[in-house]
Every structure is written in structure tokens, then in C-alpha cells.
Scaffold this motif. Structure first.
Motif, PDB file in Angstrom:
ATOM      1  N   PHE A 132      35.591  30.486  38.790  1.00  0.00           N
ATOM      2  CA  PHE A 132      35.109  30.995  40.083  1.00  0.00           C
ATOM      3  C   PHE A 132      35.020  32.518  40.051  1.00  0.00           C
ATOM      4  CE2 PHE A 132      35.935  32.535  44.440  1.00  0.00           C
ATOM      5  CZ  PHE A 132      34.797  32.035  45.050  1.00  0.00           C
ATOM      6  N   ALA A 133      36.040  33.174  39.518  1.00  0.00           N
ATOM      7  CA  ALA A 133      36.018  34.636  39.437  1.00  0.00           C
ATOM      8  C   ALA A 133      34.867  35.108  38.542  1.00  0.00           C
ATOM      9  CB  ALA A 133      37.351  35.162  38.916  1.00  0.00           C
ATOM     10  N   LEU A 134      34.620  34.399  37.453  1.00  0.00           N
ATOM     11  CA  LEU A 134      33.509  34.737  36.566  1.00  0.00           C
ATOM     12  C   LEU A 134      32.171  34.571  37.289  1.00  0.00           C
ATOM     13  CD1 LEU A 134      32.602  35.515  33.703  1.00  0.00           C
ATOM     14  CD2 LEU A 134      32.561  33.077  33.174  1.00  0.00           C
ATOM     15  N   LEU A 135      32.027  33.486  38.037  1.00  0.00           N
ATOM     16  CA  LEU A 135      30.804  33.251  38.804  1.00  0.00           C
ATOM     17  C   LEU A 135      30.592  34.347  39.843  1.00  0.00           C
ATOM     18  CD1 LEU A 135      28.444  31.283  39.373  1.00  0.00           C
ATOM     19  CD2 LEU A 135      29.934  30.164  41.040  1.00  0.00           C
ATOM     20  N   VAL A 136      31.673  34.728  40.528  1.00  0.00           N
ATOM     21  CA  VAL A 136      31.568  35.821  41.502  1.00  0.00           C
ATOM     22  C   VAL A 136      31.157  37.107  40.795  1.00  0.00           C
ATOM     23  CG1 VAL A 136      32.905  37.286  43.089  1.00  0.00           C
ATOM     24  CG2 VAL A 136      33.186  34.803  43.152  1.00  0.00           C
ATOM     25  N   GLY A 137      31.687  37.335  39.611  1.00  0.00           N
ATOM     26  CA  GLY A 137      31.314  38.528  38.851  1.00  0.00           C
ATOM     27  C   GLY A 137      29.857  38.517  38.439  1.00  0.00           C
ATOM     28  N   LEU A 138      29.354  37.346  38.073  1.00  0.00           N
ATOM     29  CA  LEU A 138      27.949  37.253  37.660  1.00  0.00           C
ATOM     30  C   LEU A 138      27.000  37.406  38.843  1.00  0.00           C
ATOM     31  CD1 LEU A 138      28.167  34.305  35.108  1.00  0.00           C
ATOM     32  CD2 LEU A 138      27.817  36.728  34.606  1.00  0.00           C
ATOM     33  N   LEU A 139      27.374  36.858  39.992  1.00  0.00           N
ATOM     34  CA  LEU A 139      26.507  36.905  41.166  1.00  0.00           C
ATOM     35  C   LEU A 139      26.746  38.134  42.036  1.00  0.00           C
ATOM     36  CD1 LEU A 139      26.655  33.143  42.223  1.00  0.00           C
ATOM     37  CD2 LEU A 139      24.887  34.309  40.875  1.00  0.00           C
ATOM     38  N   GLY A 140      27.940  38.697  41.947  1.00  0.00           N
ATOM     39  CA  GLY A 140      28.277  39.850  42.775  1.00  0.00           C
ATOM     40  C   GLY A 140      28.531  41.061  41.910  1.00  0.00           C
ATOM     41  N   ASP A 141      29.720  41.594  42.036  1.00  0.00           N
ATOM     42  CA  ASP A 141      30.088  42.741  41.210  1.00  0.00           C
ATOM     43  C   ASP A 141      31.522  42.577  40.713  1.00  0.00           C
ATOM     44  OD1 ASP A 141      31.716  43.379  43.386  1.00  0.00           O
ATOM     45  OD2 ASP A 141      30.434  44.993  44.083  1.00  0.00           O
ATOM     46  N   ALA A 142      31.946  43.514  39.885  1.00  0.00           N
ATOM     47  CA  ALA A 142      33.269  43.431  39.257  1.00  0.00           C
ATOM     48  C   ALA A 142      34.391  43.533  40.289  1.00  0.00           C
ATOM     49  CB  ALA A 142      33.415  44.525  38.207  1.00  0.00           C
ATOM     50  N   HIS A 143      34.172  44.295  41.344  1.00  0.00           N
ATOM     51  CA  HIS A 143      35.195  44.459  42.379  1.00  0.00           C
ATOM     52  C   HIS A 143      35.457  43.142  43.106  1.00  0.00           C
ATOM     53  CE1 HIS A 143      37.613  46.488  45.332  1.00  0.00           C
ATOM     54  NE2 HIS A 143      36.852  46.006  46.300  1.00  0.00           N
ATOM     55  N   ALA A 162      34.779  40.195  41.891  1.00  0.00           N
ATOM     56  CA  ALA A 162      35.337  39.284  40.887  1.00  0.00           C
ATOM     57  C   ALA A 162      36.831  39.528  40.703  1.00  0.00           C
ATOM     58  CB  ALA A 162      34.612  39.448  39.565  1.00  0.00           C
ATOM     59  N   ALA A 163      37.240  40.789  40.674  1.00  0.00           N
ATOM     60  CA  ALA A 163      38.666  41.108  40.538  1.00  0.00           C
ATOM     61  C   ALA A 163      39.450  40.602  41.748  1.00  0.00           C
ATOM     62  CB  ALA A 163      38.859  42.606  40.366  1.00  0.00           C
ATOM     63  N   SER A 164      38.868  40.733  42.923  1.00  0.00           N
ATOM     64  CA  SER A 164      39.530  40.227  44.130  1.00  0.00           C
ATOM     65  C   SER A 164      39.659  38.711  44.086  1.00  0.00           C
ATOM     66  CB  SER A 164      38.749  40.654  45.373  1.00  0.00           C
ATOM     67  OG  SER A 164      38.715  42.053  45.495  1.00  0.00           O
ATOM     68  N   ALA A 165      38.598  38.023  43.671  1.00  0.00           N
ATOM     69  CA  ALA A 165      38.643  36.562  43.551  1.00  0.00           C
ATOM     70  C   ALA A 165      39.651  36.142  42.488  1.00  0.00           C
ATOM     71  CB  ALA A 165      37.254  36.018  43.218  1.00  0.00           C
ATOM     72  N   VAL A 169      54.882  36.674  48.949  1.00  0.00           N
ATOM     73  CA  VAL A 169      55.180  37.966  48.315  1.00  0.00           C
ATOM     74  C   VAL A 169      53.939  38.520  47.621  1.00  0.00           C
ATOM     75  CG1 VAL A 169      56.469  39.051  46.415  1.00  0.00           C
ATOM     76  CG2 VAL A 169      57.664  37.603  48.074  1.00  0.00           C
ATOM     77  N   LEU A 170      53.198  37.667  46.920  1.00  0.00           N
ATOM     78  CA  LEU A 170      52.002  38.144  46.220  1.00  0.00           C
ATOM     79  C   LEU A 170      50.908  38.585  47.190  1.00  0.00           C
ATOM     80  CD1 LEU A 170      51.893  35.642  43.243  1.00  0.00           C
ATOM     81  CD2 LEU A 170      52.495  38.062  43.180  1.00  0.00           C
ATOM     82  N   PHE A 171      50.787  37.911  48.336  1.00  0.00           N
ATOM     83  CA  PHE A 171      49.826  38.370  49.343  1.00  0.00           C
ATOM     84  C   PHE A 171      50.257  39.709  49.939  1.00  0.00           C
ATOM     85  CE2 PHE A 171      47.723  34.152  49.647  1.00  0.00           C
ATOM     86  CZ  PHE A 171      46.413  34.594  49.662  1.00  0.00           C
ATOM     87  N   VAL A 172      51.547  39.879  50.188  1.00  0.00           N
ATOM     88  CA  VAL A 172      52.043  41.162  50.707  1.00  0.00           C
ATOM     89  C   VAL A 172      51.797  42.266  49.684  1.00  0.00           C
ATOM     90  CG1 VAL A 172      54.135  42.433  51.348  1.00  0.00           C
ATOM     91  CG2 VAL A 172      53.708  40.172  52.316  1.00  0.00           C
ATOM     92  N   LEU A 173      52.060  41.966  48.406  1.00  0.00           N
ATOM     93  CA  LEU A 173      51.774  42.953  47.365  1.00  0.00           C
ATOM     94  C   LEU A 173      50.291  43.317  47.319  1.00  0.00           C
ATOM     95  CD1 LEU A 173      54.079  41.812  44.424  1.00  0.00           C
ATOM     96  CD2 LEU A 173      54.256  43.907  45.787  1.00  0.00           C
ATOM     97  N   ALA A 174      49.448  42.319  47.535  1.00  0.00           N
ATOM     98  CA  ALA A 174      48.009  42.600  47.575  1.00  0.00           C
ATOM     99  C   ALA A 174      47.681  43.546  48.728  1.00  0.00           C
ATOM    100  CB  ALA A 174      47.220  41.307  47.711  1.00  0.00           C
ATOM    101  N   TRP A 201      36.734  37.708  49.297  1.00  0.00           N
ATOM    102  CA  TRP A 201      36.708  37.115  47.956  1.00  0.00           C
ATOM    103  C   TRP A 201      38.114  36.812  47.457  1.00  0.00           C
ATOM    104  CZ3 TRP A 201      32.520  34.872  46.785  1.00  0.00           C
ATOM    105  CH2 TRP A 201      31.338  35.326  47.358  1.00  0.00           C
ATOM    106  N   LEU A 202      39.090  37.615  47.848  1.00  0.00           N
ATOM    107  CA  LEU A 202      40.473  37.325  47.490  1.00  0.00           C
ATOM    108  C   LEU A 202      40.919  36.007  48.126  1.00  0.00           C
ATOM    109  CD1 LEU A 202      43.306  39.762  47.022  1.00  0.00           C
ATOM    110  CD2 LEU A 202      43.742  37.812  48.473  1.00  0.00           C
ATOM    111  N   ILE A 203      40.625  35.851  49.397  1.00  0.00           N
ATOM    112  CA  ILE A 203      41.010  34.620  50.100  1.00  0.00           C
ATOM    113  C   ILE A 203      40.211  33.429  49.576  1.00  0.00           C
ATOM    114  CG2 ILE A 203      40.996  33.486  52.359  1.00  0.00           C
ATOM    115  CD1 ILE A 203      41.768  36.286  53.500  1.00  0.00           C
TER     116      ILE A 203
END
Length: 122
Positions: free
Chosen positions: A26-37, A39-42, A87-92, A103-105
């Protein structure tokens, strides 16, 4: 008893592996269709779900064979999974200020759905 732990650990870790593959795809697909930012969030959102599932798997596989111990292990594992996810969401929120939150969600949601669908496949 060691054989039963081996028998249960293989499908448990296979579920986590399938979840990781789908989240990365999914992150790769987002990167291909969107941008790296985006994709990193996804990818970060997917990683939150995968890390929680991996912690759950690690705690459950070590449970003994009696029903009470298995139930306690599942309850403890679910509590740890929820805590780690929070904790990981708070860190985000604190560290990833420029995240594309949609995209993160979505990455988290896709990875969580992948977990449930992986349970059907394994």
C-alpha cells in the motif's frame, strides 16, 4: 509441548508477515500514485499496525496449553498491542509534524484490515 508451540507460531507469524507485505504494498502504491511524503506517512501508519500485531504474536505464542493461561496471554497481548499502538500514534503526533495524516491513518487502516483478512487466509 514444544511441538504445539511450533505448530501455532507458524500461522501466527504468517499473519503478521502478510500484514507487513500488504502494508508495504500500500505504501509503495501511494508512492507511485502520489509522492514520497504521502508514501512515508502511509508506511508509518502501516508500521504502527504491524508492530502492534507483532507484539501480540510474540506474547501469545509463548502461552502454555491450558485454557486459563491462553486466555490471560490473549488479554495481556491485546492490552500491550493497544498501548503500543497509542504510544506510536502519540510519537507520530510529536515527532512527525509534517505527516500527511490522511495517508498515515489510511496506512494504519489498510494494515489493520490486512490483519483481519490474513486471519481468513491462514
Amino acid at each position: 509441548m514444544i511441538d504445539s508451540k511450533k505448530n501455532i507460531s507458524k500461522p501466527v507469524y504468517r499473519v503478521v508477515a502478510l500484514q507487513l507485505i500488504i502494508a508495504a504494498g500500500f505504501a509503495l502504491l501511494v508512492g507511485l500514485l502520489g509522492d514520497a511524503h504521502k508514501a512515508a506517512s502511509a508506511a508509518y501508519g502501516g508500521a504502527i499496525a504491524v508492530i502492534g500485531s507483532l507484539m501480540y504474536a510474540l506474547l501469545v505464542v509463548g502461552a502454555s496449553n491450558n485454557a486459563e493461561s491462553i486466555l490471560k496471554a490473549h488479554v495481556r497481548a491485546e492490552m500491550v498491542k493497544i498501548f503500543i499502538t497509542a504510544v506510536l500514534f502519540v510519537l507520530a503526533l510529536l515527532l512527525f509534524h509534517s505527516a500527511a495524516w490522511l495517508w498515515l491513518i489510511l496506512g494504519f487502516a489498510v494494515a489493520t484490515l490486512a490483519y483481519w483478512f490474513s486471519l481468513l487466509a491462514v
